[in-house]
Enzyme design. Structure first.
Site, PDB file in Angstrom:
ATOM      1  CB  ILE A 143       1.632  -1.513  -0.693  1.00 54.78           C
ATOM      2  CG1 ILE A 143       0.834  -1.569  -1.985  1.00 54.78           C
ATOM      3  CG2 ILE A 143       2.696  -2.624  -0.682  1.00 54.78           C
ATOM      4  CD1 ILE A 143       1.690  -1.430  -3.246  1.00 54.78           C
ATOM      5  CG  ASP A 144       2.409  -2.850   6.405  1.00 58.70           C
ATOM      6  OD1 ASP A 144       3.331  -2.012   6.475  1.00 58.70           O
ATOM      7  OD2 ASP A 144       2.183  -3.698   7.286  1.00 58.70           O
TER       8      ASP A 144
ATOM      9  CG  ASP B  43       2.365   1.081   9.696  1.00 56.88           C
ATOM     10  OD1 ASP B  43       2.294   0.851   8.477  1.00 56.88           O
ATOM     11  OD2 ASP B  43       2.988   2.047  10.177  1.00 56.88           O
TER      12      ASP B  43
ATOM     13  CB  THR C  84       6.017   0.614  -0.087  1.00 55.53           C
ATOM     14  OG1 THR C  84       4.613   0.801   0.138  1.00 55.53           O
ATOM     15  CG2 THR C  84       6.370   1.167  -1.453  1.00 55.53           C
TER      16      THR C  84
ATOM     17  CG  ASP D  18      -0.174   0.565   4.739  1.00 51.69           C
ATOM     18  OD1 ASP D  18       0.067   0.844   3.547  1.00 51.69           O
ATOM     19  OD2 ASP D  18       0.720   0.465   5.599  1.00 51.69           O
TER      20      ASP D  18
ATOM     21  CD  GLU E 136       1.715   4.324   4.049  1.00 55.82           C
ATOM     22  OE1 GLU E 136       2.901   4.513   4.356  1.00 55.82           O
ATOM     23  OE2 GLU E 136       1.276   3.223   3.652  1.00 55.82           O
TER      24      GLU E 136
END
Length: 268
Positions: free
Chosen positions: A87-88, A213, A90, A85, A67
């Site tokens: 930190i999905d 995601d 954030t 990702d 990402e």
């Protein structure tokens, strides 16, 4: 555990330790806006770097799509690609709202092979290998057995980056709200998909997502006996970013409701 999955888990846990330490001092975390309502922190960047370091050490020839750093030079040449990702969720993270996760997937020639979704706040590790099932902390998981839509809990994600399809989305939301037991929007799509895989949610839909995601969570659902598609019921959800998922019985009931509210742009 498959060797590549084992490496993905190692990478997720290393990044998780970075995220957990930072979560104790959120007032010191630097936050930047990539675009309206889309944020990145130094923690995202550090966690992503840690993940890539572990993957590169084990598989230097593999491509990477992440990402924050984008696609690696190897991505166009390698049959293998990691989709990351760090930190999905954030926005949840920077507010101290404990609903975010690390998502790591591996594709081979575009097909999903491995998936990890790691909820660092609850220490819940969701894993899947193509053809070998899906697991939560080493326990086999399956999608829910619920068959009635009016008894089902459905997850979703509100449009927050682009609002081109917000009217269509709100029509879907209104219809499904009246026909289900409830709608939930926790704010981290990878975890929502993992929750479908383990039966906490019976279905899910969202529009405007990115491959990072969706990738790991989609494999979790498929390996847990569920279905994942785009809004047309086809398999291009990674390309379109529009996702419908659920147990087979509930998927078959929510997809037509969602399709009934597609605009011409969403049919293209």
């Amino acid at each position: 555990m498959h060797p590549t999955l084992n490496i993905a888990v190692k990478a997720a846990r290393r990044a998780g330790s970075i995220i957990n330490r930072a979560s104790l001092q959120l007032d010191q975390v630097s936050v930047q806006a990539k675009s309206p309502n889309d944020f990145v922190t130094e923690v995202d960047q550090a966690a992503e770097a840690a993940i890539i370091e572990v993957l590169r050490e084990a598989y230097p020839e593999h491509g990477i799509l992440a990402e924050e750093s984008g696609a690696s030079a190897q991505s166009s040449d390698s049959e293998y690609q990691w989709i990351i990702d760090p930190i999905d969720g954030t926005t949840n993270f920077i507010h101290g709202f404990p609903q975010y996760a690390i998502s790591i997937a591996l594709t081979k020639n575009g097909a999903l092979e491995q998936g990890v979704v790691y909820d660092v706040t609850r220490n819940e590790l969701f894993t899947a290998t193509k053809g070998r099932g899906a697991f939560l902390n080493d326990r086999r998981i399956r999608v829910s057995k619920r068959v009635r839509l009016n008894e089902s809990l459905i997850g979703t994600g509100f449009p927050f980056r682009q609002f081109d399809h917000v009217d269509a989305y709100l029509a879907m939301f209104k219809d499904l709200t009246q026909k289900t037991a409830g709608i939930r929007r926790p704010g981290a799509a990878s975890l929502d998909l993992a929750y479908v895989a383990c039966g906490r949610l019976d279905g899910f839909w969202e529009m405007g997502l990115q491959p990072w995601d969706v990738a790991a969570g989609a494999l979790l659902i498929q390996e847990a006996g569920g279905l994942v598609s785009d809004l047309a019921g086809e398999g291009t959800y990674m390309e379109t970013g529009n996702v419908v998922a659920g147990s087979p019985k509930i998927f078959g009931q929510i997809l037509p409701i969602i399709q009934a509210h597609r605009t011409a742009a969403l049919r293209a």
